[in-house]
Write a protein that holds these residues in place. Structure first.
Motif, mmCIF file in Angstrom:
data_model
loop_
_atom_site.group_PDB
_atom_site.id
_atom_site.type_symbol
_atom_site.label_atom_id
_atom_site.label_comp_id
_atom_site.label_asym_id
_atom_site.label_seq_id
_atom_site.Cartn_x
_atom_site.Cartn_y
_atom_site.Cartn_z
ATOM 1 N N ASP A 1 8.402 1.439 -32.553
ATOM 2 C CA ASP A 1 7.076 1.808 -33.063
ATOM 3 C C ASP A 1 6.341 0.635 -33.706
ATOM 4 O O ASP A 1 5.136 0.717 -33.925
ATOM 5 C CB ASP A 1 7.206 2.940 -34.092
ATOM 6 N N LEU A 2 7.057 -0.444 -34.037
ATOM 7 C CA LEU A 2 6.441 -1.632 -34.630
ATOM 8 C C LEU A 2 7.295 -2.844 -34.282
ATOM 9 O O LEU A 2 8.522 -2.785 -34.338
ATOM 10 C CB LEU A 2 6.352 -1.498 -36.157
ATOM 11 N N LEU A 3 6.622 -3.945 -33.928
ATOM 12 C CA LEU A 3 7.313 -5.207 -33.652
ATOM 13 C C LEU A 3 6.786 -6.273 -34.608
ATOM 14 O O LEU A 3 5.570 -6.400 -34.792
ATOM 15 C CB LEU A 3 7.067 -5.639 -32.202
ATOM 16 N N VAL A 4 7.699 -7.016 -35.235
ATOM 17 C CA VAL A 4 7.326 -8.091 -36.164
ATOM 18 C C VAL A 4 7.884 -9.405 -35.630
ATOM 19 O O VAL A 4 9.052 -9.474 -35.227
ATOM 20 C CB VAL A 4 7.872 -7.826 -37.581
ATOM 21 N N ILE A 5 7.048 -10.449 -35.615
ATOM 22 C CA ILE A 5 7.454 -11.788 -35.148
ATOM 23 C C ILE A 5 7.304 -12.766 -36.306
ATOM 24 O O ILE A 5 6.206 -12.973 -36.806
ATOM 25 C CB ILE A 5 6.573 -12.283 -33.981
ATOM 26 N N ASP A 6 8.401 -13.388 -36.727
ATOM 27 C CA ASP A 6 8.376 -14.362 -37.825
ATOM 28 C C ASP A 6 8.960 -15.699 -37.334
ATOM 29 O O ASP A 6 10.173 -15.864 -37.320
ATOM 30 C CB ASP A 6 9.194 -13.835 -39.006
ATOM 31 N N TYR A 7 8.151 -16.645 -36.916
ATOM 32 C CA TYR A 7 6.717 -16.588 -36.912
ATOM 33 C C TYR A 7 6.184 -17.157 -35.603
ATOM 34 O O TYR A 7 6.946 -17.722 -34.806
ATOM 35 C CB TYR A 7 6.092 -17.321 -38.130
ATOM 36 N N LEU A 8 4.881 -17.053 -35.373
ATOM 37 C CA LEU A 8 4.257 -17.317 -34.085
ATOM 38 C C LEU A 8 4.514 -18.735 -33.578
ATOM 39 O O LEU A 8 4.793 -18.942 -32.393
ATOM 40 C CB LEU A 8 2.751 -17.054 -34.231
ATOM 41 N N GLN A 9 4.409 -19.719 -34.466
ATOM 42 C CA GLN A 9 4.529 -21.118 -34.032
ATOM 43 C C GLN A 9 5.942 -21.493 -33.591
ATOM 44 O O GLN A 9 6.145 -22.560 -33.007
ATOM 45 C CB GLN A 9 4.065 -22.067 -35.141
ATOM 46 N N LEU A 10 6.931 -20.638 -33.857
ATOM 47 C CA LEU A 10 8.299 -20.914 -33.430
ATOM 48 C C LEU A 10 8.612 -20.319 -32.052
ATOM 49 O O LEU A 10 9.697 -20.548 -31.517
ATOM 50 C CB LEU A 10 9.307 -20.385 -34.457
ATOM 51 N N LEU A 11 7.666 -19.568 -31.497
ATOM 52 C CA LEU A 11 7.838 -19.074 -30.132
ATOM 53 C C LEU A 11 7.517 -20.188 -29.143
ATOM 54 O O LEU A 11 6.791 -21.133 -29.457
ATOM 55 C CB LEU A 11 6.903 -17.888 -29.863
ATOM 56 N N ARG A 12 8.058 -20.066 -27.930
ATOM 57 C CA ARG A 12 7.772 -21.029 -26.874
ATOM 58 C C ARG A 12 7.017 -20.328 -25.749
ATOM 59 O O ARG A 12 7.227 -19.142 -25.511
ATOM 60 C CB ARG A 12 9.069 -21.622 -26.313
ATOM 61 N N PRO A 13 6.143 -21.051 -25.042
ATOM 62 C CA PRO A 13 5.500 -20.452 -23.871
ATOM 63 C C PRO A 13 6.513 -20.293 -22.749
ATOM 64 O O PRO A 13 7.575 -20.930 -22.764
ATOM 65 C CB PRO A 13 4.408 -21.464 -23.506
ATOM 66 N N ALA A 14 6.199 -19.447 -21.790
ATOM 67 C CA ALA A 14 7.114 -19.250 -20.659
ATOM 68 C C ALA A 14 7.244 -20.536 -19.844
ATOM 69 O O ALA A 14 8.317 -20.857 -19.326
ATOM 70 C CB ALA A 14 6.618 -18.106 -19.781
ATOM 71 N N THR A 15 6.162 -21.285 -19.751
ATOM 72 C CA THR A 15 6.179 -22.572 -19.046
ATOM 73 C C THR A 15 5.481 -23.617 -19.907
ATOM 74 O O THR A 15 4.557 -23.286 -20.654
ATOM 75 C CB THR A 15 5.452 -22.472 -17.694
ATOM 76 N N ALA A 16 5.926 -24.854 -19.817
ATOM 77 C CA ALA A 16 5.348 -25.940 -20.620
ATOM 78 C C ALA A 16 3.883 -26.149 -20.261
ATOM 79 O O ALA A 16 3.491 -26.065 -19.096
ATOM 80 C CB ALA A 16 6.132 -27.227 -20.398
ATOM 81 N N LYS A 17 3.065 -26.397 -21.277
ATOM 82 C CA LYS A 17 1.637 -26.618 -21.065
ATOM 83 C C LYS A 17 1.271 -28.040 -21.459
ATOM 84 O O LYS A 17 2.038 -28.746 -22.124
ATOM 85 C CB LYS A 17 0.829 -25.623 -21.909
ATOM 86 N N ASP A 18 0.049 -28.453 -21.075
ATOM 87 C CA ASP A 18 -0.376 -29.822 -21.331
ATOM 88 C C ASP A 18 -0.827 -30.046 -22.768
ATOM 89 O O ASP A 18 -1.010 -31.185 -23.197
ATOM 90 C CB ASP A 18 -1.506 -30.219 -20.370
ATOM 91 N N SER A 19 -1.015 -28.962 -23.534
ATOM 92 C CA SER A 19 -1.417 -29.122 -24.934
ATOM 93 C C SER A 19 -0.869 -27.964 -25.753
ATOM 94 O O SER A 19 -0.601 -26.876 -25.224
ATOM 95 C CB SER A 19 -2.941 -29.171 -25.065
ATOM 96 N N ARG A 20 -0.721 -28.207 -27.043
ATOM 97 C CA ARG A 20 -0.209 -27.176 -27.945
ATOM 98 C C ARG A 20 -1.188 -26.009 -28.050
ATOM 99 O O ARG A 20 -0.785 -24.856 -28.183
ATOM 100 C CB ARG A 20 0.055 -27.781 -29.330
ATOM 101 N N VAL A 21 -2.478 -26.295 -27.976
ATOM 102 C CA VAL A 21 -3.485 -25.232 -28.045
ATOM 103 C C VAL A 21 -3.301 -24.265 -26.883
ATOM 104 O O VAL A 21 -3.355 -23.034 -27.060
ATOM 105 C CB VAL A 21 -4.904 -25.834 -28.029
ATOM 106 N N ASN A 22 -3.067 -24.799 -25.682
ATOM 107 C CA ASN A 22 -2.856 -23.932 -24.517
ATOM 108 C C ASN A 22 -1.556 -23.141 -24.638
ATOM 109 O O ASN A 22 -1.461 -21.997 -24.187
ATOM 110 C CB ASN A 22 -2.837 -24.758 -23.232
ATOM 111 N N GLU A 23 -0.524 -23.752 -25.236
ATOM 112 C CA GLU A 23 0.744 -23.051 -25.438
ATOM 113 C C GLU A 23 0.561 -21.875 -26.392
ATOM 114 O O GLU A 23 1.039 -20.764 -26.127
ATOM 115 C CB GLU A 23 1.793 -24.018 -25.988
ATOM 116 N N VAL A 24 -0.139 -22.113 -27.501
ATOM 117 C CA VAL A 24 -0.378 -21.042 -28.471
ATOM 118 C C VAL A 24 -1.240 -19.946 -27.852
ATOM 119 O O VAL A 24 -1.034 -18.757 -28.110
ATOM 120 C CB VAL A 24 -1.024 -21.595 -29.759
ATOM 121 N N SER A 25 -2.193 -20.342 -27.009
ATOM 122 C CA SER A 25 -3.037 -19.362 -26.331
ATOM 123 C C SER A 25 -2.191 -18.442 -25.453
ATOM 124 O O SER A 25 -2.380 -17.215 -25.461
ATOM 125 C CB SER A 25 -4.089 -20.084 -25.479
#
Length: 500
Positions: free
Chosen positions: A346-370
């Motif tokens: 019923d609820l999911l908590v992520i601690d914290y967002l910046q420690l997640l990784r994108p599924a595939t590497a991106k050319d910039s950190r902004v694109n990864e966070v997006s």
């Protein structure tokens, strides 16, 4: 190809189903019944069009007949044995069944229009079984085909995603809704909020003033909880998760289904802190024993008794912790699906967002966070749950005289602010004032500092910087550092509220 019925001048034979003769799950009789009902009464098609697709039919002839029906109904054209006959006269499959007279047989054998949905569901269920078989074969093939770039863990994630996709298909959902139906659902939600304690439409956080400002936590919402280090964002997220899991109850919902009626089952991805450390925080709050005493085992007899009692209570709480570090967003989605499928969520908590990784590497950190924020929003919508994701703030907060955070302080703020439904900041003025303590020899400054500290001690603010469906503003909470606990603050006034 099954044998099917002969031309109409003979007695129809039973088509093969899923039995001892056929290892492949199918229900040809249901396919015949549905097609016959549609050929006699075209309104039947509208009852099943969102559930049944041509590829769901086991018999290729039935698939082609239904494809014709679908195309003609899309143009609002009549479908009947007569109108379909010209399109099927040269079909070799129809020829095996006695020619286009098979259409007349289907129409003549139609018995019940009211059971159309049941026929459609039976057809879809058999299709699902065949898809599960195919998926199993595909998983087996990929497992035995060893390739250096094919990570077996990624295979598991893809297999779980495919299985969850199968589980979520086949519901009468999606597509346009009439305004009357949408309005009725809105009235039901408002009525549920009115009848619920606290008049909340969403899940209660256990913090009264925050609930009043937000109306609780709403399904499909992505909520960003941001703050500078030591502000207490993990503590606040842990408190909310604990409150919701503690209040969880199941029963009959207003719509007659059985499920969660209060509180909720909570999944907590702790990417920075171990499960044991997180449990210590929760136990400290529940037992009201300072966390440093729990870590050292330095407790009085009364404190230890409260600790044991709190631990027993927590055993019954549906709070699930995953402390795997540096998870890719695709794995978070897969594990959340699995948790919902196996235990409910019923609820999911992520601690914290910046420690997640994108599924595939991106050319910039902004694109990864997006990609990460879009993935979190997709999880919220797909699982129909609120998702709380913690986020860091940039250091520019520290350089300002007023250190209350703003939306522009979010790291990689563009995508986070855009994808979030709610952005809230944790701010404790006490933290900054403690670091401004003057020298003991400066008596006047010391007196002023002490007066100021009295005003801010034990208090915190949650600043709602964005709320897509409600007001923005600030909510004051109490904060007990030794128990790592936020609570409701008794006060006479409230900061001003403004709407976006």
């Amino acid at each position: 190809m099954h044998d099917g019925p002969p031309p109409p001048d003979g007695a129809p034979e039973q088509a093969h189903g899923a039995g001892a003769d056929s290892p492949i799950p199918c229900n040809v009789e249901a396919e015949q019944a549905l097609l016959g009902a549609i050929l006699v009464n075209n309104d039947v098609y509208e009852q099943v069009e969102r559930l049944v697709e041509p590829q769901h039919f086991y018999d290729p002839v039935h698939e082609r007949i239904y494809e014709l029906i679908k195309n003609r109904r899309a143009k609002n054209l009549l479908v009947s044995p007569v109108t379909l006959k010209p399109f099927l006269e040269d079909d070799p499959g129809i020829a095996e069944l006695g020619g286009t007279a098979y259409l007349a047989y289907l129409a003549g054998a139609a018995v019940s229009f009211s059971a159309a949905k049941d026929y459609g569901q039976a057809i879809y269920d058999m299709f699902l079984r065949r898809e599960i078989m195919n998926l199993g074969q595909e998983i087996h093939h990929r497992a035995v085909t060893i390739h250096p770039d094919d990570d077996p863990r990624e295979q598991i994630v893809k297999a779980e995603q495919a299985l969850y996709g199968l589980a979520e298909k086949g519901r009468f959902e999606g597509g346009f809704k009439s305004f009357v139906k949408a309005a009725a659902e809105s009235v039901d939600a408002a009525n549920a909020a009115y009848m619920r304690d606290g008049n909340l439409a969403g899940i209660s956080t256990g913090l009264i003033d925050l609930d009043k400002q937000m109306g609780g936590l709403h399904p499909s919402d992505l909520i960003i909880l941001a703050g500078r280090p030591s502000m207490g964002k993990t503590t606040l997220a842990t408190n909310i998760a604990f409150n919701i899991a503690r209040d969880w109850r199941e029963g009959e919902k207003p719509d007659g289904t059985y499920g969660t009626i209060d509180g909720g089952k909570v999944g907590f991805f702790s990417l920075e802190m171990s499960a044991e450390q997180l449990a210590t925080r929760v136990l400290s709050e529940a037992a009201r024993v300072p966390s440093h005493k729990l870590r050292r085992g330095d407790m009085t007899e009364d404190e230890f008794a409260r600790f044991v009692e709190a631990a027993r209570e927590l055993e019954r709480m549906p709070l699930y912790i995953d402390d795997t570090p540096a998870l890719p967003i695709s794995t978070v989605a897969a594990r959340a699906r699995r948790l919902k499928r196996q235990h409910g969520l019923d609820l999911l908590v992520i601690d914290y967002l910046q420690l997640l990784r994108p599924a595939t590497a991106k050319d910039s950190r902004v694109n990864e966070v997006s990609e990460i924020t879009q993935g979190l929003k997709a999880i919220a919508k797909e699982l129909d749950i609120p998702v709380i994701a913690l986020s860091q703030l940039s250091r520019q907060v520290e350089s300002r005289e007023d250190k209350r955070p703003q939306l522009s302080d979010l790291r990689e703020s563009g995508s986070i602010e855009q994808d979030a439904d709610v952005v809230m900041f944790v701010f404790r003025e006490e933290y900054y004032r403690e670091r401004e303590k003057p020298s003991e020899t400066e008596h006047e400054k010391m007196m002023s500092w002490q007066e100021l500290m009295e005003q801010v001690r034990g208090k915190a603010e949650v600043i709602l910087g964005k709320q897509r469906h409600g007001p923005i503003g600030s909510v004051e909470l109490s904060f007990e550092g030794e128990f790592t606990k936020f609570g409701n603050l008794a006060k006479e006034d409230q900061r001003g509220i403004e709407y976006e």
